[in-house]
Design a protein around this motif. Structure first.
Motif, PDB file in Angstrom:
ATOM      1  N   ILE A  57     -13.178 -64.553  17.629  1.00 17.50           N
ATOM      2  CA  ILE A  57     -13.166 -63.488  16.636  1.00 17.50           C
ATOM      3  C   ILE A  57     -13.987 -62.326  17.182  1.00 17.50           C
ATOM      4  N   ASP A  58     -13.315 -61.238  17.502  1.00 16.27           N
ATOM      5  CA  ASP A  58     -13.949 -60.089  18.152  1.00 16.27           C
ATOM      6  C   ASP A  58     -14.429 -59.111  17.085  1.00 16.27           C
ATOM      7  N   TYR A 114      -9.823 -69.750  18.251  1.00 14.50           N
ATOM      8  CA  TYR A 114      -9.732 -68.297  18.151  1.00 14.50           C
ATOM      9  C   TYR A 114     -11.100 -67.704  18.472  1.00 14.50           C
ATOM     10  N   TYR A 136      -6.702 -71.368  12.259  1.00 16.83           N
ATOM     11  CA  TYR A 136      -8.061 -71.422  12.815  1.00 16.83           C
ATOM     12  C   TYR A 136      -8.635 -72.832  12.724  1.00 16.83           C
ATOM     13  N   ILE A 179      -7.209 -66.596   8.791  1.00 16.82           N
ATOM     14  CA  ILE A 179      -6.803 -66.646  10.198  1.00 16.82           C
ATOM     15  C   ILE A 179      -5.876 -67.849  10.397  1.00 16.82           C
ATOM     16  N   LYS A 210      -4.485 -59.299  14.784  1.00 14.39           N
ATOM     17  CA  LYS A 210      -5.335 -58.821  13.700  1.00 14.39           C
ATOM     18  C   LYS A 210      -4.997 -59.544  12.402  1.00 14.39           C
ATOM     19  N   LYS A 215     -10.112 -58.445  14.596  1.00 13.53           N
ATOM     20  CA  LYS A 215      -9.333 -58.782  15.783  1.00 13.53           C
ATOM     21  C   LYS A 215      -9.680 -60.195  16.234  1.00 13.53           C
ATOM     22  N   THR A 216      -8.675 -60.956  16.580  1.00 14.97           N
ATOM     23  CA  THR A 216      -8.886 -62.314  17.087  1.00 14.97           C
ATOM     24  C   THR A 216      -8.058 -62.515  18.353  1.00 14.97           C
ATOM     25  N   SER A 261     -21.231 -63.997  12.126  1.00 17.12           N
ATOM     26  CA  SER A 261     -20.346 -65.128  11.867  1.00 17.12           C
ATOM     27  C   SER A 261     -21.129 -66.428  11.803  1.00 17.12           C
TER      28      SER A 261
END
Length: 217
Positions: free
Chosen positions: A40-41, A38, A188, A185, A10, A23-24, A137
């Motif tokens: 990304i959720d 990553y 990333y 992140i 996270k 969350k990732t 996104s």
């Protein structure tokens, strides 16, 4: 718990500390237009009432003082956040040119060729309206461009683009207001398929991903 979900990390937003962390999952993933390290959720951010409301509140601050919004066009399953965003903007006294002084929240259909379309009964909510494009996104900006072109085709006036996460600051001169950036992140990165270091090392893609989720390979 599957192997991907066991690796969840996270990250909080440096600019919007009041927004729930995203969350990732680190790994090797492929989107429609790029490869990323990553996934990304955004599942719970879009579906859980408290998290969606937090995002909408933060997004609203970017528009309440300067922008007229008549319609919010939602992509990527962002209609829950879109409804909260309309509520936040209305509560803040944001100007709207709609006769009933409330904001439309709509989403386009996708054809089998991924073209975005609106039916004739929805067109009055777009034509000559001030539009906010809301997306989950943006990795390369291609989806932003498609959304902007769709709005222009139906006679809308694009006033802004908001995302939960964006890897790009602007597309064709259109600024993207986002809650999370790659700086939030750790490590990333996004690559073209040809330049992807994972592919060059023979590391297979773990899953196909988009703003709705992932499909393991």
């Amino acid at each position: 718990m599957n192997n991907l979900e066991s690796r969840i990390i996270k990250f909080a937003s440096k600019k919007h500390g009041n927004v729930v962390p995203i969350k990732t999952i680190p790994g090797h993933f492929a989107t429609t237009h790029s490869h990323i390290n990553y996934f990304i959720d955004l599942t719970t951010v879009k579906a859980r009432q408290s998290e969606a409301q937090q995002c909408a509140h933060a997004m609203a601050q970017q528009y309440v003082h300067s922008t007229v919004i008549d319609t919010i066009v939602c992509l990527d399953g962002m209609d829950v956040i879109g409804a909260f965003l309309a509520q936040e903007l209305s509560a803040a006294g944001l100007m709207s040119h709609n006769a009933h002084q409330t904001i439309y929240v709509i989403q386009p259909e996708r054809t089998s060729s991924s073209q975005l379309i609106f039916r004739e009964n929805v067109e009055p909510m777009l034509r000559n309206k001030n539009i906010l494009l809301l997306m989950a996104s943006a990795t390369t900006g291609i989806s932003v461009r498609k959304g902007a072109e769709c709005i222009e085709y139906y006679g809308g006036i694009l006033q802004g683009v908001s995302t939960i996460f964006s890897a790009v600051n602007q597309v064709d001169g259109i600024a993207i207001n986002t809650l999370f950036t790659p700086d939030d992140i750790t490590g990333y990165a996004s690559y073209t398929r040809r330049d992807c270091p994972y592919c060059q090392k023979g590391i297979p893609v773990e899953a196909l991903v988009n703003s709705y989720g992932y499909s393991k390979l």
